[in-house]
Write a protein that holds these residues in place. Structure first.
Motif, short mmCIF file in Angstrom:
data_model
loop_
_atom_site.label_atom_id
_atom_site.label_comp_id
_atom_site.label_asym_id
_atom_site.label_seq_id
_atom_site.Cartn_x
_atom_site.Cartn_y
_atom_site.Cartn_z
N ARG A 1 -3.89 13.19 11.07
CA ARG A 1 -4.54 13.01 12.35
C ARG A 1 -5.94 12.42 12.25
N THR A 2 -6.53 12.40 11.06
CA THR A 2 -7.88 11.86 10.92
C THR A 2 -7.96 10.97 9.68
N ILE A 3 -8.91 10.05 9.72
CA ILE A 3 -9.14 9.17 8.57
C ILE A 3 -9.59 9.99 7.37
N ASP A 4 -10.36 11.05 7.61
CA ASP A 4 -10.81 11.90 6.50
C ASP A 4 -9.62 12.52 5.78
N GLN A 5 -8.60 12.94 6.52
CA GLN A 5 -7.40 13.49 5.89
C GLN A 5 -6.72 12.44 5.01
N ILE A 6 -6.63 11.23 5.53
CA ILE A 6 -5.97 10.17 4.77
C ILE A 6 -6.76 9.82 3.52
N LYS A 7 -8.08 9.77 3.65
CA LYS A 7 -8.91 9.46 2.48
C LYS A 7 -8.77 10.53 1.40
N ARG A 8 -8.70 11.78 1.82
CA ARG A 8 -8.53 12.86 0.85
C ARG A 8 -7.15 12.78 0.20
N ASN B 1 -5.86 -1.06 -19.23
CA ASN B 1 -5.83 -1.84 -17.99
C ASN B 1 -4.56 -1.60 -17.16
N PRO B 2 -4.32 -0.36 -16.77
CA PRO B 2 -3.13 -0.09 -15.94
C PRO B 2 -3.26 -0.77 -14.59
N PRO B 3 -2.16 -1.17 -13.98
CA PRO B 3 -2.24 -1.81 -12.66
C PRO B 3 -2.80 -0.85 -11.63
N ALA B 4 -3.60 -1.38 -10.73
CA ALA B 4 -4.19 -0.56 -9.68
C ALA B 4 -3.24 -0.46 -8.50
N LEU B 5 -3.25 0.69 -7.85
CA LEU B 5 -2.43 0.89 -6.66
C LEU B 5 -3.16 0.34 -5.44
N LEU B 6 -2.42 -0.37 -4.60
CA LEU B 6 -2.97 -0.75 -3.31
C LEU B 6 -2.94 0.47 -2.41
N ASP B 7 -3.98 0.65 -1.63
CA ASP B 7 -4.03 1.86 -0.80
C ASP B 7 -4.66 1.59 0.57
N GLU B 8 -4.18 0.57 1.22
CA GLU B 8 -4.66 0.22 2.56
C GLU B 8 -4.50 1.41 3.50
N ILE B 9 -5.54 1.69 4.28
CA ILE B 9 -5.49 2.79 5.25
C ILE B 9 -6.02 2.30 6.60
N PRO B 10 -5.69 2.99 7.69
CA PRO B 10 -6.19 2.58 9.01
C PRO B 10 -7.72 2.62 9.07
N ASP B 11 -8.28 1.87 10.01
CA ASP B 11 -9.73 1.82 10.16
C ASP B 11 -10.27 2.99 10.96
N LYS B 12 -9.50 3.48 11.90
CA LYS B 12 -9.98 4.57 12.75
C LYS B 12 -8.83 5.50 13.10
N ASP B 13 -9.18 6.69 13.58
CA ASP B 13 -8.18 7.71 13.87
C ASP B 13 -7.10 7.20 14.81
N GLU B 14 -7.49 6.37 15.78
CA GLU B 14 -6.54 5.91 16.79
C GLU B 14 -5.45 5.01 16.20
N ASP B 15 -5.69 4.48 15.01
CA ASP B 15 -4.72 3.56 14.39
C ASP B 15 -3.69 4.28 13.53
N SER C 1 0.84 -1.19 0.00
CA SER C 1 0.00 0.00 0.00
C SER C 1 0.87 1.25 0.00
N TRP C 2 0.75 2.08 -1.02
CA TRP C 2 1.57 3.29 -1.08
C TRP C 2 1.17 4.27 0.02
N VAL C 3 -0.13 4.33 0.35
CA VAL C 3 -0.58 5.24 1.41
C VAL C 3 0.03 4.82 2.75
N LYS C 4 -0.02 3.54 3.03
CA LYS C 4 0.52 3.06 4.29
C LYS C 4 2.01 3.34 4.40
#
Length: 279
Positions: free
Chosen positions: A170-177, A204-218, A153-156
């Motif tokens: 600091r927030t999941i919303d920031q990470i999603k944006r 058909n370009p390869p898709a990026l993995l983008d795993e992110i935390p489930d909640k702010d505390e993570d 995951s590039w985001v992780k």
């Protein structure tokens, strides 16, 4: 064209493609500069004391158990990562870039709206200054093709590489944006894994993995971790003094060995070598 100019141009090819056959680069250069001879190319490639050559790329030959100087490929990544990169790269013709795009890869890459959007996000949403907002952009550009190679995951990876607590989500919303902006950048950026093509230019370009935390505390809290480290070393000023001394020592070591331009700088700054000790 001087040897220095030719070395810089060959280095620019490795920067753009990360790995490209010398024959491809030389054929393109011959079209742009008919005066360049095979003898001059060989002289530039074989100059072990040519700082441009060694700082911009290494040359390896496929199939060798140990890397050694040859003239088959220009490579801007660590030899240990080479096989992984080759395995991940798509089978397609190399993108037919022009000389300006090759020489000004970084400059032109930053001159697009998608880059500005991430830069502005870093400043307005994360409160970063220009330097660290630029680092956030660098993290995207470097980690996205690297994630394609490694299946991560590039985001992780960006979250785990917060620079000395300066880039903090600091927030999941920031990470999603951030993920949304980063995926938009991925689609319009030349990608070395795609042999220089932009994902929007191929089927058909390869898709990026983008795993992110489930909640702010993570979300990793690098700033708090750095505060603990500062305390252990007697405060921020003392830590900064020791760090600068160590960076200087490691920077000198980096200059003494071959380092790919796109590798993380061995000095530990968190930047790519070409933007740090390789300047």
């Amino acid at each position: 064209m001087t040897d220095e100019q030719l070395g810089a141009l060959l280095g620019a090819f490795s920067n753009y493609y990360w790995s490209v056959p010398v024959s491809f680069a030389v054929d393109k250069i011959a079209d742009w500069h008919p005066e360049v001879t095979a003898e001059q190319v060989g002289r530039v490639l074989m100059k072990s004391n040519n700082s441009i050559f060694w700082h911009h790329f290494c040359v390896i030959e496929e199939g060798l158990e140990e890397p050694e100087l040859a003239v088959e490929h220009l490579v801007a990544i660590d030899y240990a990562d080479y096989e992984q990169f080759i395995a991940a790269r798509i089978s397609a013709p190399y993108y037919d870039c022009d000389e300006e795009a090759i020489l000004k890869t970084d400059e032109l890459r930053f001159d697009i709206p998608e880059i500005k959007a991430i830069f502005d996000f870093g400043k307005t949403e994360l409160g970063l200054n220009d330097e660290w907002a630029g680092q956030l952009v660098d993290d995207c550009i470097f980690n996205q093709p690297k994630a394609l190679c490694e299946g991560k995951s590039w985001v992780k990876e960006v979250l785990l590489q917060e620079r000395f607590g300066k880039i903090c989500f600091r927030t999941i919303d920031q990470i999603k944006r951030f993920r949304e902006l980063g995926n938009e950048l991925y689609l319009v950026s030349p990608n070395p894994v795609l042999r220089g093509w932009k994902p929007i230019e191929i089927e058909n370009p390869p898709a990026l993995l983008d795993e992110i935390p489930d909640k702010d505390e993570d979300i990793p809290d690098e700033r708090a971790a750095m505060d603990k480290i500062f305390a252990q070393y007697g405060g921020r000023e003392r830590m900064a003094e020791m760090l600068m001394q160590r960076l200087g020592e490691m920077g000198e070591q980096a200059k003494k060995r071959k380092v790919g331009r796109n590798e993380p700088c061995p000095c530990g700054s968190g930047k790519k070598y070409k933007k740090c000790c390789g300047r």
